[in-house]
Motif scaffolding. Structure first.
Motif, PDB file in Angstrom:
ATOM      1  N   ASP A 146      30.229   3.305  30.672  1.00 46.70           N
ATOM      2  CA  ASP A 146      29.633   3.812  31.914  1.00 46.70           C
ATOM      3  C   ASP A 146      30.580   4.728  32.680  1.00 46.70           C
ATOM      4  O   ASP A 146      30.155   5.544  33.485  1.00 46.70           O
ATOM      5  N   GLY A 147      31.876   4.635  32.416  1.00 47.30           N
ATOM      6  CA  GLY A 147      32.835   5.523  33.068  1.00 47.30           C
ATOM      7  C   GLY A 147      32.666   6.979  32.675  1.00 47.30           C
ATOM      8  O   GLY A 147      33.194   7.873  33.332  1.00 47.30           O
ATOM      9  N   ALA A 148      31.913   7.232  31.608  1.00 45.37           N
ATOM     10  CA  ALA A 148      31.661   8.610  31.180  1.00 45.37           C
ATOM     11  C   ALA A 148      30.680   9.321  32.096  1.00 45.37           C
ATOM     12  O   ALA A 148      30.584  10.542  32.088  1.00 45.37           O
ATOM     13  N   TYR A 149      29.941   8.560  32.890  1.00 47.64           N
ATOM     14  CA  TYR A 149      28.988   9.206  33.805  1.00 47.64           C
ATOM     15  C   TYR A 149      29.031   8.668  35.237  1.00 47.64           C
ATOM     16  O   TYR A 149      28.567   9.344  36.149  1.00 47.64           O
ATOM     17  N   GLU A 150      29.560   7.498  35.474  1.00 57.04           N
ATOM     18  CA  GLU A 150      29.618   6.978  36.843  1.00 57.04           C
ATOM     19  C   GLU A 150      30.844   7.548  37.542  1.00 57.04           C
ATOM     20  O   GLU A 150      31.849   6.874  37.753  1.00 57.04           O
ATOM     21  N   VAL A 151      30.748   8.823  37.891  1.00 56.80           N
ATOM     22  CA  VAL A 151      31.846   9.549  38.512  1.00 56.80           C
ATOM     23  C   VAL A 151      31.456   9.880  39.943  1.00 56.80           C
ATOM     24  O   VAL A 151      30.399  10.472  40.189  1.00 56.80           O
ATOM     25  N   GLN A 152      32.311   9.491  40.868  1.00 58.00           N
ATOM     26  CA  GLN A 152      32.093   9.815  42.277  1.00 58.00           C
ATOM     27  C   GLN A 152      32.405  11.291  42.474  1.00 58.00           C
ATOM     28  O   GLN A 152      33.545  11.719  42.314  1.00 58.00           O
ATOM     29  N   LYS A 153      31.394  12.082  42.789  1.00 55.32           N
ATOM     30  CA  LYS A 153      31.567  13.522  42.948  1.00 55.32           C
ATOM     31  C   LYS A 153      32.159  13.838  44.321  1.00 55.32           C
ATOM     32  O   LYS A 153      32.159  12.996  45.225  1.00 55.32           O
ATOM     33  N   ASP A 200      36.288  18.031  25.163  1.00 57.65           N
ATOM     34  CA  ASP A 200      37.154  18.729  26.114  1.00 57.65           C
ATOM     35  C   ASP A 200      36.344  19.287  27.278  1.00 57.65           C
ATOM     36  O   ASP A 200      36.769  19.231  28.432  1.00 57.65           O
ATOM     37  N   ARG A 201      35.169  19.837  26.971  1.00 56.01           N
ATOM     38  CA  ARG A 201      34.299  20.339  28.042  1.00 56.01           C
ATOM     39  C   ARG A 201      33.851  19.225  28.968  1.00 56.01           C
ATOM     40  O   ARG A 201      33.776  19.394  30.187  1.00 56.01           O
ATOM     41  N   LEU A 202      33.572  18.043  28.402  1.00 55.07           N
ATOM     42  CA  LEU A 202      33.132  16.911  29.214  1.00 55.07           C
ATOM     43  C   LEU A 202      34.218  16.476  30.183  1.00 55.07           C
ATOM     44  O   LEU A 202      33.966  16.337  31.377  1.00 55.07           O
ATOM     45  N   ILE A 203      35.428  16.256  29.712  1.00 56.13           N
ATOM     46  CA  ILE A 203      36.495  15.800  30.612  1.00 56.13           C
ATOM     47  C   ILE A 203      36.809  16.878  31.644  1.00 56.13           C
ATOM     48  O   ILE A 203      37.050  16.574  32.814  1.00 56.13           O
ATOM     49  N   GLN A 204      36.773  18.126  31.256  1.00 49.88           N
ATOM     50  CA  GLN A 204      36.984  19.223  32.209  1.00 49.88           C
ATOM     51  C   GLN A 204      35.891  19.215  33.284  1.00 49.88           C
ATOM     52  O   GLN A 204      36.171  19.368  34.474  1.00 49.88           O
ATOM     53  N   HIS A 205      34.651  18.988  32.880  1.00 49.33           N
ATOM     54  CA  HIS A 205      33.525  18.952  33.811  1.00 49.33           C
ATOM     55  C   HIS A 205      33.652  17.763  34.771  1.00 49.33           C
ATOM     56  O   HIS A 205      33.430  17.903  35.980  1.00 49.33           O
ATOM     57  N   ASP A 212      37.068   5.224  37.207  1.00 54.20           N
ATOM     58  CA  ASP A 212      36.724   4.180  36.232  1.00 54.20           C
ATOM     59  C   ASP A 212      37.304   4.561  34.875  1.00 54.20           C
ATOM     60  O   ASP A 212      37.652   5.727  34.641  1.00 54.20           O
ATOM     61  N   ASP A 213      37.396   3.584  33.987  1.00 55.69           N
ATOM     62  CA  ASP A 213      37.814   3.890  32.626  1.00 55.69           C
ATOM     63  C   ASP A 213      36.766   4.794  31.997  1.00 55.69           C
ATOM     64  O   ASP A 213      35.610   4.775  32.374  1.00 55.69           O
ATOM     65  N   PHE A 214      37.204   5.588  31.063  1.00 55.52           N
ATOM     66  CA  PHE A 214      36.340   6.583  30.438  1.00 55.52           C
ATOM     67  C   PHE A 214      36.550   6.474  28.934  1.00 55.52           C
ATOM     68  O   PHE A 214      37.616   6.798  28.442  1.00 55.52           O
ATOM     69  N   SER A 215      35.522   6.006  28.235  1.00 53.79           N
ATOM     70  CA  SER A 215      35.598   5.906  26.777  1.00 53.79           C
ATOM     71  C   SER A 215      34.383   6.583  26.177  1.00 53.79           C
ATOM     72  O   SER A 215      33.262   6.374  26.623  1.00 53.79           O
ATOM     73  N   ILE A 216      34.636   7.413  25.155  1.00 61.96           N
ATOM     74  CA  ILE A 216      33.538   8.055  24.440  1.00 61.96           C
ATOM     75  C   ILE A 216      34.003   8.380  23.030  1.00 61.96           C
ATOM     76  O   ILE A 216      35.166   8.751  22.826  1.00 61.96           O
ATOM     77  N   MET A 217      33.112   8.181  22.078  1.00 60.68           N
ATOM     78  CA  MET A 217      33.396   8.548  20.685  1.00 60.68           C
ATOM     79  C   MET A 217      32.319   9.522  20.224  1.00 60.68           C
ATOM     80  O   MET A 217      31.142   9.345  20.530  1.00 60.68           O
TER      81      MET A 217
END
Length: 108
Positions: free
Chosen positions: A48-55, A82-87, A99-104
């Protein structure tokens, strides 16, 4: 959670689970499902850390916005991860996420 992209399809199949996160609770009875994954498919498995980002505007980036981002065509100059983490860093307004961010990125 996971997103399955079949070759030639823009919209992913959402592979969701109602089970608790692994390691969160003492739990030994998990629901299981099976799906046939075709050749040349691509699966993104993420926390969930891949999208639950406080903007910066105070709102949280939603799972729907995350799926829209991941559904964009690949960029020849920068890979999707790379585009995702930059975004996400741009949305957050800094390099440190809350939050932790994990994605494969699994390609078959």
């Amino acid at each position: 959670s996971a997103l399955l992209f079949k070759t030639g399809q823009i919209a992913p199949i959402e592979l969701e689970s109602l089970n608790p996160g692994v390691g969160m609770f003492e739990w030994d009875d998990f629901e299981q499902k099976e799906i046939i994954v075709p050749e040349n498919a691509r699966i993104f498995i993420y926390s969930d850390g891949a999208y639950e980002v406080q903007k910066q505007d105070g709102f949280t980036w939603t799972s729907r916005e995350f799926i829209q981002f991941m559904s964009q065509p690949d960029d020849t100059e920068m890979n999707k991860m790379d585009r995702l983490i930059q975004h996400l860093r741009m949305l957050k307004g800094g390099n440190v996420l809350d939050d932790d961010f994990s994605i494969m990125d699994v390609r078959l």
